[in-house]
Design a protein around this motif. Structure first.
Motif, mmCIF file in Angstrom:
data_model
loop_
_atom_site.group_PDB
_atom_site.id
_atom_site.type_symbol
_atom_site.label_atom_id
_atom_site.label_comp_id
_atom_site.label_asym_id
_atom_site.label_seq_id
_atom_site.Cartn_x
_atom_site.Cartn_y
_atom_site.Cartn_z
ATOM 1 N N ASP A 46 0.822 -1.211 0.000
ATOM 2 C CA ASP A 46 0.000 0.000 0.000
ATOM 3 C C ASP A 46 0.853 1.257 0.000
ATOM 4 O O ASP A 46 1.949 1.264 0.584
ATOM 5 N N PRO A 47 0.376 2.340 -0.631
ATOM 6 C CA PRO A 47 1.142 3.589 -0.662
ATOM 7 C C PRO A 47 1.520 4.110 0.721
ATOM 8 O O PRO A 47 2.577 4.736 0.883
ATOM 9 N N ALA A 48 0.673 3.862 1.716
ATOM 10 C CA ALA A 48 0.960 4.360 3.066
ATOM 11 C C ALA A 48 2.270 3.818 3.621
ATOM 12 O O ALA A 48 2.866 4.427 4.520
ATOM 13 N N MET A 49 2.739 2.697 3.087
ATOM 14 C CA MET A 49 3.987 2.107 3.568
ATOM 15 C C MET A 49 5.162 3.068 3.424
ATOM 16 O O MET A 49 6.100 3.039 4.228
ATOM 17 N N ARG A 50 5.094 3.924 2.390
ATOM 18 C CA ARG A 50 6.205 4.868 2.184
ATOM 19 C C ARG A 50 6.336 5.797 3.383
ATOM 20 O O ARG A 50 7.442 6.113 3.839
ATOM 21 N N GLY A 51 5.198 6.236 3.929
ATOM 22 C CA GLY A 51 5.233 7.085 5.113
ATOM 23 C C GLY A 51 5.676 6.328 6.348
ATOM 24 O O GLY A 51 6.409 6.868 7.191
ATOM 25 N N TRP A 52 5.242 5.081 6.469
ATOM 26 C CA TRP A 52 5.632 4.270 7.633
ATOM 27 C C TRP A 52 7.141 4.046 7.684
ATOM 28 O O TRP A 52 7.720 3.864 8.753
ATOM 29 N N MET A 53 7.788 4.063 6.515
ATOM 30 C CA MET A 53 9.226 3.813 6.443
ATOM 31 C C MET A 53 10.058 5.044 6.797
ATOM 32 O O MET A 53 11.259 4.928 7.030
ATOM 33 N N SER A 54 9.413 6.199 6.810
ATOM 34 C CA SER A 54 10.151 7.431 7.102
ATOM 35 C C SER A 54 10.386 7.567 8.604
ATOM 36 O O SER A 54 9.860 6.804 9.407
ATOM 37 N N ALA A 55 11.148 8.580 8.972
ATOM 38 C CA ALA A 55 11.425 8.835 10.398
ATOM 39 C C ALA A 55 10.400 9.768 11.028
ATOM 40 O O ALA A 55 10.540 10.138 12.197
ATOM 41 N N ASP A 56 9.363 10.123 10.286
ATOM 42 C CA ASP A 56 8.384 11.112 10.746
ATOM 43 C C ASP A 56 7.607 10.599 11.960
ATOM 44 O O ASP A 56 6.872 9.614 11.878
ATOM 45 N N GLU A 57 7.772 11.273 13.076
ATOM 46 C CA GLU A 57 7.043 10.912 14.300
ATOM 47 C C GLU A 57 5.688 11.606 14.369
ATOM 48 O O GLU A 57 4.837 11.239 15.177
ATOM 49 N N ASN A 58 5.496 12.616 13.535
ATOM 50 C CA ASN A 58 4.267 13.402 13.566
ATOM 51 C C ASN A 58 3.255 12.827 12.569
ATOM 52 O O ASN A 58 2.891 13.450 11.583
ATOM 53 N N SER A 59 2.815 11.609 12.831
ATOM 54 C CA SER A 59 1.899 10.929 11.926
ATOM 55 C C SER A 59 0.916 10.104 12.735
ATOM 56 O O SER A 59 0.951 10.087 13.968
ATOM 57 N N TYR A 60 0.034 9.404 12.024
ATOM 58 C CA TYR A 60 -1.012 8.639 12.707
ATOM 59 C C TYR A 60 -0.513 7.307 13.252
ATOM 60 O O TYR A 60 -1.206 6.674 14.057
ATOM 61 N N VAL A 61 0.652 6.852 12.804
ATOM 62 C CA VAL A 61 1.296 5.660 13.371
ATOM 63 C C VAL A 61 2.784 5.967 13.536
ATOM 64 O O VAL A 61 3.343 6.766 12.779
ATOM 65 N N PRO A 62 3.445 5.345 14.494
ATOM 66 C CA PRO A 62 4.882 5.589 14.654
ATOM 67 C C PRO A 62 5.670 4.979 13.503
ATOM 68 O O PRO A 62 5.213 4.034 12.850
ATOM 69 N N PRO A 63 6.862 5.506 13.202
ATOM 70 C CA PRO A 63 7.678 4.921 12.139
ATOM 71 C C PRO A 63 8.107 3.503 12.483
ATOM 72 O O PRO A 63 8.222 3.135 13.651
ATOM 73 N N ILE A 64 8.341 2.715 11.452
ATOM 74 C CA ILE A 64 8.826 1.346 11.654
ATOM 75 C C ILE A 64 10.261 1.427 12.164
ATOM 76 O O ILE A 64 11.113 2.068 11.539
ATOM 77 N N PRO A 65 10.575 0.797 13.276
ATOM 78 C CA PRO A 65 11.969 0.824 13.767
ATOM 79 C C PRO A 65 12.906 0.128 12.783
ATOM 80 O O PRO A 65 12.563 -0.934 12.231
ATOM 81 N N LEU A 66 14.061 0.703 12.562
ATOM 82 C CA LEU A 66 15.059 0.045 11.717
ATOM 83 C C LEU A 66 15.450 -1.295 12.335
ATOM 84 O O LEU A 66 15.601 -1.417 13.557
ATOM 85 N N GLY A 67 15.586 -2.308 11.472
ATOM 86 C CA GLY A 67 15.948 -3.638 11.941
ATOM 87 C C GLY A 67 14.777 -4.495 12.347
ATOM 88 O O GLY A 67 14.957 -5.652 12.755
ATOM 89 N N SER A 68 13.546 -3.960 12.225
ATOM 90 C CA SER A 68 12.355 -4.741 12.570
ATOM 91 C C SER A 68 11.635 -5.181 11.297
ATOM 92 O O SER A 68 11.894 -4.675 10.202
ATOM 93 N N THR A 69 10.721 -6.129 11.441
ATOM 94 C CA THR A 69 9.966 -6.629 10.303
ATOM 95 C C THR A 69 9.163 -5.506 9.663
ATOM 96 O O THR A 69 8.510 -4.726 10.352
ATOM 97 N N MET A 70 9.233 -5.421 8.354
ATOM 98 C CA MET A 70 8.476 -4.406 7.630
ATOM 99 C C MET A 70 6.988 -4.573 7.904
ATOM 100 O O MET A 70 6.454 -5.679 7.844
ATOM 101 N N ARG A 71 6.325 -3.458 8.233
ATOM 102 C CA ARG A 71 4.903 -3.471 8.558
ATOM 103 C C ARG A 71 4.063 -3.702 7.309
ATOM 104 O O ARG A 71 4.353 -3.172 6.236
ATOM 105 N N GLY A 72 2.994 -4.475 7.455
ATOM 106 C CA GLY A 72 2.087 -4.683 6.339
ATOM 107 C C GLY A 72 0.861 -5.472 6.759
ATOM 108 O O GLY A 72 0.921 -6.307 7.669
ATOM 109 N N ILE A 73 -0.244 -5.194 6.100
ATOM 110 C CA ILE A 73 -1.485 -5.937 6.331
ATOM 111 C C ILE A 73 -1.461 -7.197 5.475
ATOM 112 O O ILE A 73 -1.085 -7.157 4.302
ATOM 113 N N ALA A 74 -1.849 -8.312 6.072
ATOM 114 C CA ALA A 74 -1.813 -9.574 5.360
ATOM 115 C C ALA A 74 -2.974 -10.453 5.789
ATOM 116 O O ALA A 74 -3.601 -10.233 6.833
#
Length: 333
Positions: A46-74
């Motif tokens: 999903d396009p939203a993944m691009r935002g989840w990958m950024s370091a932006d803390e000012n969003s509706y979900v926290p950024p994905i921590p580096l070194g953790s499993t990539m977030r995704g709906i499945a």
């Protein structure tokens, strides 16, 4: 048992690159009491993944921590269970991530009815369908006879928005990125008109279609398509701001649109994300299912085989080459 998962290794700068990820194979530990082990079948990109990958803390979900499993709906199947709330063979969906297997607590997933093909839960009966319904019905509050414009109209969300609107008696114009996509919108999905943002004059095209202006607008793209729709709105119109995909990989501030039209025409524009509505997911998808049951919705998937291909396939979302809901097939049903 061996498991492959894909980690976020670096925060993308500009386009997403394969080197932003790391594949890891490891032996699964014994399943904990109170949890279930899910074998992932389909992973949504999903396009939203691009935002989840950024370091932006000012969003509706926290950024994905580096070194953790990539977030995704499945979606997947319960392969093993140590909880009486999930049984082996159940179909479930949730934020399982980019992985072949995921161990979850029951409250982390939703059990899916097995009355439709599982791939339906990737699109029309998944996040795309819920997003389309929520933005179209609950933010735009459409009325029969109104005129609607949808950008990203051939995408998984936009295509459903337009079809719901046609079923409800609205006049619909879609904006997409190729002649094939525009033809699909009008010939297969029943849109009244479609414009190719790469070749058509959007300002003129929308005005010719709706000389009195647009009543409501569903925005997925940003940039020139959004500007053209905004310029052609009626006074007191409504805009559902779902996404701005044209800006997600940009390394510079966007140049538009010019939002003075918001003031001149006293418009209402509301941004929304489906994470605010997870508690109503079943209710919303039940309403989407009513359209589907009446034969008023068509959908298509763009399925890429193999979890290992997710890091390159995700860019199909941003170059416009996907045709339908972009999905990774992780394993066989």
């Amino acid at each position: 048992m061996q498991n492959q998962r894909i980690l976020l290794a670096a925060r993308p700068i500009g386009d997403i690159k394969p080197t932003d990820f790391e594949a890891r194979t490891e032996t699964l530990e014994a399943l904990e009491e109170g949890k279930a082990r899910i074998r992932v079948v389909y992973l949504s990109l999903d396009p939203a993944m691009r935002g989840w990958m950024s370091a932006d803390e000012n969003s509706y979900v926290p950024p994905i921590p580096l070194g953790s499993t990539m977030r995704g709906i499945a979606t997947g199947i319960v392969a093993q269970s140590k909880t009486d709330k999930l049984k082996e063979g159940d179909w479930v969906s949730g934020f399982l991530g980019w992985t072949q297997y995921a161990d979850v607590a029951p409250e982390e997933v939703n059990v899916l009815p097995q009355a439709v093909p599982m791939d339906a839960y990737m699109g029309v009966l998944g996040l795309a369908g819920a997003t389309a319904y929520c933005g179209y019905k609950e933010i735009l509050e459409p009325q029969a006879g109104q005129t609607l414009c949808v950008t990203g109209a051939a995408g998984s969300v936009g295509s459903l928005v337009g079809q719901m609107a046609k079923a409800d008696g609205l006049k619909v114009i879609g904006i997409a990125g190729s002649e094939e996509k525009c033809k699909w919108l009008t010939d297969e999905l029943g849109f009244d008109a479609a414009l190719n943002y790469k070749t058509d004059n959007l300002m003129k095209g929308i005005h010719d279609f709706a000389p009195d202006g647009l009543d409501i607008h569903f925005e997925n793209v940003g940039g020139a398509p959004f500007q053209a729709a905004l310029y052609n709105m009626k006074a007191h119109g409504k805009i559902a701001l779902c996404g701005l995909i044209s800006t997600y990989n940009s390394t510079e501030a966007p140049s538009g649109p010019e939002l003075s039209a918001m003031i001149k025409k006293r418009l209402t524009m509301k941004g929304f994300v489906m994470t605010d509505h997870w508690h109503r997911f079943g209710e919303i998808l039940g309403k989407v299912g009513e359209y589907l049951g009446k034969g008023q919705l068509k959908y298509r998937l763009d399925v890429v085989e193999g979890l290992e291909n997710a890091p390159t396939a995700i860019n199909k979302l941003f170059d416009g080459s996907n045709k339908g809901k972009l999905t990774i097939k992780v394993s066989e049903l």
